[in-house]
Write a protein that holds these residues in place. Structure first.
Motif, PDB file in Angstrom:
ATOM      1  N   THR A 185       5.573  -1.330   2.165  1.00 32.80           N
ATOM      2  CA  THR A 185       7.039  -1.389   2.263  1.00 32.80           C
ATOM      3  C   THR A 185       7.672  -0.010   2.477  1.00 32.80           C
ATOM      4  O   THR A 185       8.705   0.107   3.109  1.00 32.80           O
ATOM      5  N   ASP A 186       7.073   1.049   1.901  1.00 31.65           N
ATOM      6  CA  ASP A 186       7.724   2.365   1.819  1.00 31.65           C
ATOM      7  C   ASP A 186       9.033   2.246   1.025  1.00 31.65           C
ATOM      8  O   ASP A 186       9.977   3.002   1.239  1.00 31.65           O
ATOM      9  N   CYS A 187       9.083   1.271   0.107  1.00 33.27           N
ATOM     10  CA  CYS A 187      10.301   1.082  -0.678  1.00 33.27           C
ATOM     11  C   CYS A 187      10.571   2.313  -1.552  1.00 33.27           C
ATOM     12  O   CYS A 187       9.622   2.995  -1.931  1.00 33.27           O
ATOM     13  N   THR A 245       0.806  -1.223   0.000  1.00 32.08           N
ATOM     14  CA  THR A 245       0.000   0.000   0.000  1.00 32.08           C
ATOM     15  C   THR A 245       0.840   1.276   0.000  1.00 32.08           C
ATOM     16  O   THR A 245       0.278   2.381   0.034  1.00 32.08           O
ATOM     17  N   HIS A 246       2.172   1.147  -0.038  1.00 31.93           N
ATOM     18  CA  HIS A 246       2.990   2.359  -0.034  1.00 31.93           C
ATOM     19  C   HIS A 246       4.363   2.063  -0.625  1.00 31.93           C
ATOM     20  O   HIS A 246       5.261   1.575   0.063  1.00 31.93           O
ATOM     21  N   ALA A 247       4.503   2.351  -1.908  1.00 30.75           N
ATOM     22  CA  ALA A 247       5.784   2.160  -2.593  1.00 30.75           C
ATOM     23  C   ALA A 247       6.085   3.432  -3.376  1.00 30.75           C
ATOM     24  O   ALA A 247       5.179   4.184  -3.729  1.00 30.75           O
ATOM     25  N   HIS A 248       7.364   3.666  -3.616  1.00 25.26           N
ATOM     26  CA  HIS A 248       7.766   4.819  -4.438  1.00 25.26           C
ATOM     27  C   HIS A 248       8.386   4.305  -5.723  1.00 25.26           C
ATOM     28  O   HIS A 248       9.585   4.430  -5.951  1.00 25.26           O
ATOM     29  N   LEU A 249       7.536   3.715  -6.546  1.00 24.90           N
ATOM     30  CA  LEU A 249       8.018   3.073  -7.770  1.00 24.90           C
ATOM     31  C   LEU A 249       8.605   4.049  -8.768  1.00 24.90           C
ATOM     32  O   LEU A 249       9.324   3.654  -9.680  1.00 24.90           O
ATOM     33  N   GLY A 265      -2.069  12.051  -1.503  1.00 24.72           N
ATOM     34  CA  GLY A 265      -0.944  11.968  -0.580  1.00 24.72           C
ATOM     35  C   GLY A 265       0.324  11.549  -1.312  1.00 24.72           C
ATOM     36  O   GLY A 265       0.293  11.416  -2.532  1.00 24.72           O
ATOM     37  N   GLU A 266       1.496  11.403  -0.664  1.00 25.73           N
ATOM     38  CA  GLU A 266       1.447  11.485   0.756  1.00 25.73           C
ATOM     39  C   GLU A 266       1.603  12.922   1.210  1.00 25.73           C
ATOM     40  O   GLU A 266       2.394  13.680   0.656  1.00 25.73           O
ATOM     41  N   THR A 267       0.862  13.251   2.233  1.00 36.34           N
ATOM     42  CA  THR A 267       0.835  14.616   2.724  1.00 36.34           C
ATOM     43  C   THR A 267       0.794  14.582   4.253  1.00 36.34           C
ATOM     44  O   THR A 267       0.500  13.555   4.837  1.00 36.34           O
ATOM     45  N   PHE A 291      -2.310   6.620   8.568  1.00 35.86           N
ATOM     46  CA  PHE A 291      -1.024   7.053   9.111  1.00 35.86           C
ATOM     47  C   PHE A 291      -0.007   5.998   8.702  1.00 35.86           C
ATOM     48  O   PHE A 291       0.110   4.949   9.327  1.00 35.86           O
ATOM     49  N   HIS A 292       0.716   6.314   7.612  1.00 35.51           N
ATOM     50  CA  HIS A 292       1.584   5.301   7.037  1.00 35.51           C
ATOM     51  C   HIS A 292       2.898   5.227   7.820  1.00 35.51           C
ATOM     52  O   HIS A 292       3.239   6.141   8.548  1.00 35.51           O
ATOM     53  N   CYS A 293       3.576   4.094   7.672  1.00 37.46           N
ATOM     54  CA  CYS A 293       4.824   3.832   8.399  1.00 37.46           C
ATOM     55  C   CYS A 293       4.623   4.124   9.882  1.00 37.46           C
ATOM     56  O   CYS A 293       5.397   4.838  10.503  1.00 37.46           O
TER      57      CYS A 293
HETATM   58 ZN   LIG Z   1       6.556   7.331   1.546  1.00 42.53          ZN
END
Ligand SMILES: [Zn+2]
Length: 288
Positions: free
Chosen positions: A233-235, A5-9, A91-93, A183-185
């Motif tokens: 992952t927040d990869c 649900t959270h990657a920076h591809l 987001g992300e914001t 609220f990610h990570c």
């Molecule tokens: Zn992020």
């Protein structure tokens, strides 16, 4: 079947072997990936990726640490980008006070013995204090514009919060139940998690739950109800054990999920089913 649900591809880290990364994710059971924009340019790239790859969805926004360089009006360009049907949230914001200039000056001062002996504020400190205020104001404005846009477009919001818990909740409070965020990570306490869940939000967990020193976050993840959290992952950041320190990638979502499932004493399948259902609903992946 998991969703990262959270990657920076769109980050250059993935440019060289992008197709392999998607393939490895699929092999690990990570069948869908939400790629998160961090600036207008990054959001544009996120939309392009989501339009090209059927298993990738875009979240568009301006990260608080990009706020300083962002135009005063981010709402207009984001509204334009949001016309793509592949946009799943805003987001992300949020707010990030971790890198404010005064903190850098304070750290430097600590290391200077002579300055330490002086009681008076240095010019640097006064200046950085003023700069702090300006950055905080800009971050708040950029955050509010994205919350306004989320209300307008009936989208949920991916929230980044670092060292700014009270101010983040204060801004969100004005929106009541009009806006729901994740609220990610998440790295806070059980009480903080329960507070935001009570307000109608979710939390999500990264590879930190697999770290030796991540026991407290793992316990928070183990203690919440299914339906209250997602996995991510927040990869390329935060690769889980045993890849810690290396480049993280969406396939690693499985390690995050396995770690939480083990801490809860349930199967990976059960955890995957619940977190995927939560993510499908939050990001409206079923066209609802
Ligand atoms: Zn992020």
């Amino acid at each position: 079947m998991l969703i990262d649900t959270h990657a920076h591809l769109d980050y250059p880290d993935f440019a060289a072997d992008f197709d392999d990364i998607l393939k490895r994710a699929n092999e690990a059971g990570v069948t869908r990936i939400i790629t998160i924009g961090t600036s207008l340019e990054s959001s544009q790239r996120a939309v392009e990726l989501a339009e090209k790859y059927p298993n990738v969805f875009a979240v568009i926004g301006v990260h608080p640490t990009s706020a300083e360089d962002a135009p005063d009006d981010v709402m207009t360009p984001l509204r334009e980008l949001a016309k793509s049907p592949r946009v799943a949230a805003i987001g992300e914001t949020g707010l990030d006070y971790h890198h404010l200039p005064s903190l850098a000056v304070a750290k430097e001062r600590k290391s200077q013995v002579i300055n330490k002996a002086l009681q008076a504020e240095t010019d640097d400190e006064i200046e950085s204090g003023i700069h702090d205020g300006a950055i905080k104001d800009k971050q708040a404005s950029i955050f509010q514009q994205q919350l306004d846009l989320a209300v307008e477009l009936r989208l949920n919001v991916v929230i980044h919060q670092r060292d700014a818990w009270d101010d983040t909740l204060e801004i969100l409070r004005d929106y009541g139940r009009q806006v729901s965020g994740v609220f990610h990570c998440f790295g806070g306490t059980r009480e903080q998690a329960e507070e935001v869940i009570r307000l109608g939000h979710l939390v999500s967990f990264t590879g930190i739950v697999t770290f030796k020193n991540g026991a407290s976050v793992r316990e928070v993840a183990a203690g919440l109800s299914l339906g209250e959290f997602m996995v991510e992952t927040d990869c390329p950041y935060l690769a889980p054990t045993p890849f810690r320190g290396k480049r993280c990638e969406p396939a690693h979502t499985r390690l995050v999920a396995e770690s939480i499932a083990a801490a809860r004493g349930i199967s990976l399948e059960e955890l995957a089913r619940a977190t995927t259902e939560t993510a499908e609903e939050f990001f409206r992946l079923n066209g609802a």
